[in-house]
Write an enzyme that holds these catalytic residues in place. Structure first.
Site, PDB file in Angstrom:
ATOM      1  N   HIS A  82      -9.801 -40.657  74.308  1.00 15.63           N
ATOM      2  CA  HIS A  82     -10.694 -39.563  74.704  1.00 15.63           C
ATOM      3  C   HIS A  82     -10.310 -39.107  76.112  1.00 15.63           C
ATOM      4  O   HIS A  82     -10.646 -39.754  77.100  1.00 15.63           O
ATOM      5  CB  HIS A  82     -12.152 -40.022  74.671  1.00 15.63           C
ATOM      6  CG  HIS A  82     -13.160 -38.958  74.981  1.00 15.63           C
ATOM      7  ND1 HIS A  82     -14.189 -38.623  74.126  1.00 15.63           N
ATOM      8  CD2 HIS A  82     -13.321 -38.160  76.060  1.00 15.63           C
ATOM      9  CE1 HIS A  82     -14.931 -37.673  74.657  1.00 15.63           C
ATOM     10  NE2 HIS A  82     -14.424 -37.377  75.848  1.00 15.63           N
ATOM     11  N   HIS A  84      -9.053 -35.229  78.542  1.00 19.30           N
ATOM     12  CA  HIS A  84      -9.119 -33.763  78.637  1.00 19.30           C
ATOM     13  C   HIS A  84      -7.944 -33.287  79.496  1.00 19.30           C
ATOM     14  O   HIS A  84      -8.138 -32.866  80.641  1.00 19.30           O
ATOM     15  CB  HIS A  84     -10.434 -33.319  79.275  1.00 19.30           C
ATOM     16  CG  HIS A  84     -11.652 -33.592  78.463  1.00 19.30           C
ATOM     17  ND1 HIS A  84     -12.229 -32.652  77.644  1.00 19.30           N
ATOM     18  CD2 HIS A  84     -12.414 -34.716  78.343  1.00 19.30           C
ATOM     19  CE1 HIS A  84     -13.303 -33.164  77.050  1.00 19.30           C
ATOM     20  NE2 HIS A  84     -13.430 -34.429  77.467  1.00 19.30           N
ATOM     21  N   LYS A  87      -7.953 -29.752  81.200  1.00 24.32           N
ATOM     22  CA  LYS A  87      -8.721 -29.592  82.436  1.00 24.32           C
ATOM     23  C   LYS A  87      -8.077 -30.320  83.614  1.00 24.32           C
ATOM     24  O   LYS A  87      -8.414 -30.045  84.773  1.00 24.32           O
ATOM     25  CB  LYS A  87     -10.132 -30.145  82.264  1.00 24.32           C
ATOM     26  CG  LYS A  87     -11.027 -29.443  81.275  1.00 24.32           C
ATOM     27  CD  LYS A  87     -12.404 -30.113  81.264  1.00 24.32           C
ATOM     28  CE  LYS A  87     -13.392 -29.426  80.339  1.00 24.32           C
ATOM     29  NZ  LYS A  87     -13.078 -29.656  78.921  1.00 24.32           N
ATOM     30  N   HIS A 233     -18.458 -34.992  71.031  1.00 24.64           N
ATOM     31  CA  HIS A 233     -19.154 -35.366  72.250  1.00 24.64           C
ATOM     32  C   HIS A 233     -20.643 -35.375  71.889  1.00 24.64           C
ATOM     33  O   HIS A 233     -21.154 -34.368  71.395  1.00 24.64           O
ATOM     34  CB  HIS A 233     -18.945 -34.337  73.356  1.00 24.64           C
ATOM     35  CG  HIS A 233     -17.622 -34.383  74.031  1.00 24.64           C
ATOM     36  ND1 HIS A 233     -16.430 -34.262  73.361  1.00 24.64           N
ATOM     37  CD2 HIS A 233     -17.307 -34.508  75.353  1.00 24.64           C
ATOM     38  CE1 HIS A 233     -15.431 -34.320  74.243  1.00 24.64           C
ATOM     39  NE2 HIS A 233     -15.926 -34.485  75.445  1.00 24.64           N
ATOM     40  N   GLU A 236     -24.598 -36.626  75.890  1.00 21.12           N
ATOM     41  CA  GLU A 236     -24.134 -36.934  77.247  1.00 21.12           C
ATOM     42  C   GLU A 236     -25.221 -36.539  78.238  1.00 21.12           C
ATOM     43  O   GLU A 236     -25.091 -35.616  79.032  1.00 21.12           O
ATOM     44  CB  GLU A 236     -22.817 -36.212  77.535  1.00 21.12           C
ATOM     45  CG  GLU A 236     -22.092 -36.725  78.758  1.00 21.12           C
ATOM     46  CD  GLU A 236     -20.732 -36.092  78.964  1.00 21.12           C
ATOM     47  OE1 GLU A 236     -20.095 -36.428  79.975  1.00 21.12           O
ATOM     48  OE2 GLU A 236     -20.308 -35.259  78.136  1.00 21.12           O
ATOM     49  N   ASP A 334     -11.328 -40.251  79.692  1.00 24.60           N
ATOM     50  CA  ASP A 334     -12.073 -39.011  79.823  1.00 24.60           C
ATOM     51  C   ASP A 334     -11.382 -38.092  80.836  1.00 24.60           C
ATOM     52  O   ASP A 334     -10.171 -37.950  80.824  1.00 24.60           O
ATOM     53  CB  ASP A 334     -13.525 -39.293  80.191  1.00 24.60           C
ATOM     54  CG  ASP A 334     -14.475 -38.184  79.729  1.00 24.60           C
ATOM     55  OD1 ASP A 334     -14.042 -37.280  78.992  1.00 24.60           O
ATOM     56  OD2 ASP A 334     -15.662 -38.224  80.094  1.00 24.60           O
TER      57      ASP A 334
END
Length: 445
Positions: A82, A84, A87, A233, A236, A334
């Protein structure tokens, strides 16, 4: 132990002797004697890029070249399920103004609209993968922001990067959008086709919209039609009424979904009453869901208070209770140096170190080391990853630490990464390589 002391020939046999291997990392344990932490002394025999055998120490010398690893721990190559990387590393040009979840969302949206061209995405993705590879990661799953028109930009870049990194990192992509966007049937059908065309995973951010069950069914049925796995997701937040994990498990059971489902975060579960927790976890176990906690990012964002008071809870989900029910549980990186998390380097050892402290992966160590190796490999559907066993590709990491306190007390920045039976150059890329993307004129919103 350093890399110049390890000699691995390109062909023929060689031996890594005097290692410590963890029970949770081994496909076969016969003949090995394990200590209280779950480590056994062992030798690994390599031949032509694969593991030929794992043996108890003291076997007769067969004349193959040997490397004394001095009792250091060896892990299988990491699996980071997991992340990203679309980004990643935008913090210098777009920092989170207040460290909050809302501040992260707003800042990322603004940065993506201003900057996320193919020319911006590709070098940042490659920089992220270079970091992960140097730290010992073999496989990585990234979520890809897929609101229109970003989907038509990011997915082709992802496809190019995946092909260029083939053989170094097995890369998987998951579409990411707020689940209420699936109400737009035409757009959702188009995105799903795009994901299928790029051999991706169907995913969304779930939250308590009034038609959550309908939207989940739409995603599940689309995944079933296209033969795709699912990745969410979920929850959260610290809101005890956020129960989309329960709704995901319920939908999987009701529809008889047979693909793999990975659910991330699930923070609110730790805030809910015991009876609700038990009912949810029973469904999660029955549905065969995998769950990944993101301890570093969740500690950073959750319960951050606008009045500058100290956070009161850790933000992580109930992995111990899940594991006790047989749920496949993982931890992962993450976000990395973006508005959701200002730090990190896609170093899964750092993730495991922090997870041990935050989630108490000790007393006992038990099978928790598998949470960054075999368990995420299972969640991602990877056959040749996460386990040390005869016949597997020789992808492993050698550490100096001889037990958990030694392994997790230091960064292990001099670890030796072996891929396909060869020691790789584990040099990290320099942040200056991204300076040209961080100029002020490139990120005015």
């Amino acid at each position: 132990m350093n890399s110049d002391r390890i000699t691995l020939p390109k062909t023929g046999p060689c031996r890594l002797s005097n290692l410590r291997l963890h029970r949770s990392h081994l496909g076969e344990t016969s003949g090995l004697v394990f200590d209280a932490e779950g480590f056994a002394r062992a030798d690994i025999l390599l031949r032509d890029g694969r593991i030929e055998a794992i043996e108890a120490p003291g076997r007769p010398d067969r004349g193959e070249p040997a490397n004394d690893c001095r009792g250091g721990i060896a892990f299988p190559a990491f699996v980071d399920c997991h992340t990203h990387i679309d980004k990643g590393h935008i913090w210098p040009r777009s920092p989170n103004p207040n460290g909050s979840f809302a501040g992260a969302l707003e800042t990322v949206v603004a940065d993506s609209r201003a900057n996320w061209s193919a020319e911006d995405l590709k070098p940042r993705m490659e920089f992220s993968l270079a970091c992960a590879y140097a730290h010992g990661t073999k496989a990585l799953r990234t979520h890809i922001d897929s609101a229109s028109p970003q989907d038509e930009i990011s997915w082709p870049v992802f496809d190019t990067v995946r092909e260029e990194w083939k053989g170094r990192i097995d890369l998987q992509g998951v579409c990411l959008f707020g689940i209420d966007a699936a109400r737009d049937t035409e757009w959702f059908d188009r995105l799903s086709a795009l994901v299928a065309r790029h051999k991706g995973v169907l995913g969304a951010v779930t939250y308590m919209v009034p038609d959550l069950d309908d939207m989940l069914e739409r995603l599940f049925r689309k995944a079933m039609d296209l033969g795709l796995d699912l990745d969410f997701h979920a929850d959260e937040t610290d809101d005890i009424d956020a129960v989309s994990l329960d709704r995901i498990a319920e939908t999987a059971l009701r529809l008889g979904f047979e693909g793999r489902i990975l659910v991330g975060h699930c923070c609110s579960l730790a805030r809910q009453p015991d009876d609700r927790v038990k009912a949810t976890l029973d469904k999660v176990a029955e549905a065969g869901l995998s769950v990944v906690s993101l301890p570093m990012c969740n500690m950073y964002l959750q319960d951050r208070r606008s009045d500058d008071t100290t956070p009161r809870w850790r933000g992580v989900t109930l992995l111990h209770e899940m594991a006790a029910r047989g749920v496949n549980v993982c931890v992962a990186s993450d976000n990395t140096r973006d508005p959701f998390y200002a730090y990190g380097d896609l170093d899964v050892l750092e993730v495991y170190r922090e997870a041990t402290r935050i989630l108490h992966f000790d007393h006992p160590v038990a099978d928790w080391p598998a949470s960054v190796t075999a368990n995420p490999a299972r969640a991602m559907g990877l056959d040749d990853a996460g386990v040390l066993q005869a016949g597997a590709t020789a992808d492993l990491i050698l550490f100096r630490g001889r037990g958990m306190t030694e392994l997790l007390a230091r960064p292990e920045s001099d670890r030796i990464v072996i891929r396909d039976g060869r020691v790789i150059d584990a040099s990290l890329p320099d942040y200056s390589e991204l300076d040209h993307l961080m100029e002020p004129e490139s990120h005015e919103h």
